[in-house]
Motif scaffolding. Structure first.
Motif, PDB file in Angstrom:
ATOM      1  N   PHE A 171      30.440 -37.857 -15.252  1.00 45.13           N
ATOM      2  CA  PHE A 171      29.882 -38.385 -14.007  1.00 45.13           C
ATOM      3  C   PHE A 171      30.538 -37.687 -12.822  1.00 45.13           C
ATOM      4  O   PHE A 171      31.708 -37.317 -12.881  1.00 45.13           O
TER       5      PHE A 171
ATOM      6  N   ASP B 266      26.485 -38.562  -8.571  1.00 43.62           N
ATOM      7  CA  ASP B 266      25.849 -39.614  -9.363  1.00 43.62           C
ATOM      8  C   ASP B 266      25.961 -40.963  -8.664  1.00 43.62           C
ATOM      9  O   ASP B 266      25.028 -41.773  -8.693  1.00 43.62           O
TER      10      ASP B 266
ATOM     11  N   GLY C 143      24.802 -39.180 -15.032  1.00 48.51           N
ATOM     12  CA  GLY C 143      25.756 -39.075 -16.129  1.00 48.51           C
ATOM     13  C   GLY C 143      25.358 -38.051 -17.171  1.00 48.51           C
ATOM     14  O   GLY C 143      24.327 -37.377 -17.065  1.00 48.51           O
TER      15      GLY C 143
END
Length: 218
Positions: free
Chosen positions: A90, A94, A107
């Motif tokens: 991540f 994100d 992710g």
């Protein structure tokens, strides 16, 4: 220990489902403002990232803030300590998508699916576009309309609007887009490839069958 703000934001994104409910509405609004600044920042993103990370660290319970500080300092599973830092796949971008756009396609698992679908030809969203059309957004937050949905110009296929309604594209545009653009066991090709080939009844029937299966699992 110096805390990398990008790592803090990435670690929060990785555990978003658990940590987000710990923020009160005012903090969520402030975090959104800070992340919007981060998204709009130019090459020097660190000041904006630092403000966003500080918003989280000041608002979370002490034990959760300590966890983010530890992983933000490079003690967790990370890629590097720059603005491209990643925690368990991540990144700070994100978190921007999760908070600013409500975009769940982030992710290491869902991110590649997002990029595959965004790689398809698309046009920019326009204000009076039919709400039944699939609209997708990426790291920049801009909404895009996959072009397979249009018969000509800005005129959508009627069957696309019908199928999108069945697939509840207004709630799950990514799932609907993946259905249209992925090869299936129903046909030798993608559903989008059947548009304009007198296969509308088959397309609608397949979408209804899928919706019935999904509904049975709710």
């Amino acid at each position: 220990m110096r805390v990398n703000p990008f790592m803090v934001l990435a670690a929060f994104a990785a555990d978003f489902g658990r940590l987000s409910p710990l923020l009160d509405p005012g903090v969520r609004q402030a975090l959104g403002d800070r992340l919007a600044e981060l998204r709009a920042a130019g090459p020097d993103q660190e000041p904006a990232a630092d403000r966003a990370a500080r918003t989280l660290l000041d608002a979370l319970p002490a034990e959760e803030a300590a966890w983010l500080r530890q992983d933000g300092g490079g003690q967790g599973r990370f890629v590097d300590a720059s603005d491209s830092a990643q925690y368990e796949g991540f990144a700070a971008a994100d978190l921007c998508m999760l908070v600013l756009d409500g975009n769940p396609m982030v992710g290491p698992v869902m991110g590649p699916v997002r990029e595959r679908l965004l790689a398809q030809p698309a046009s920019q969203w326009w204000g009076d576009a039919d709400p039944r059309l699939i609209a997708l957004s990426g790291e920049d937050g801009r909404r895009r309309l996959p072009l397979f949905q249009f018969e000509a110009g800005t005129m959508p296929w009627r069957i696309v609007l019908e199928v999108n309604t069945v697939l509840r594209a207004d709630i799950d545009p990514w799932g609907a887009a993946d259905w249209w653009l992925s090869r299936t066991t129903w046909w030798d090709g993608t559903p989008a490839g059947l548009l304009g080939r007198d296969r509308d009844a088959e397309l609608l029937g397949a979408a209804q069958a899928l919706a019935a299966v999904d509904g049975a699992g709710e």
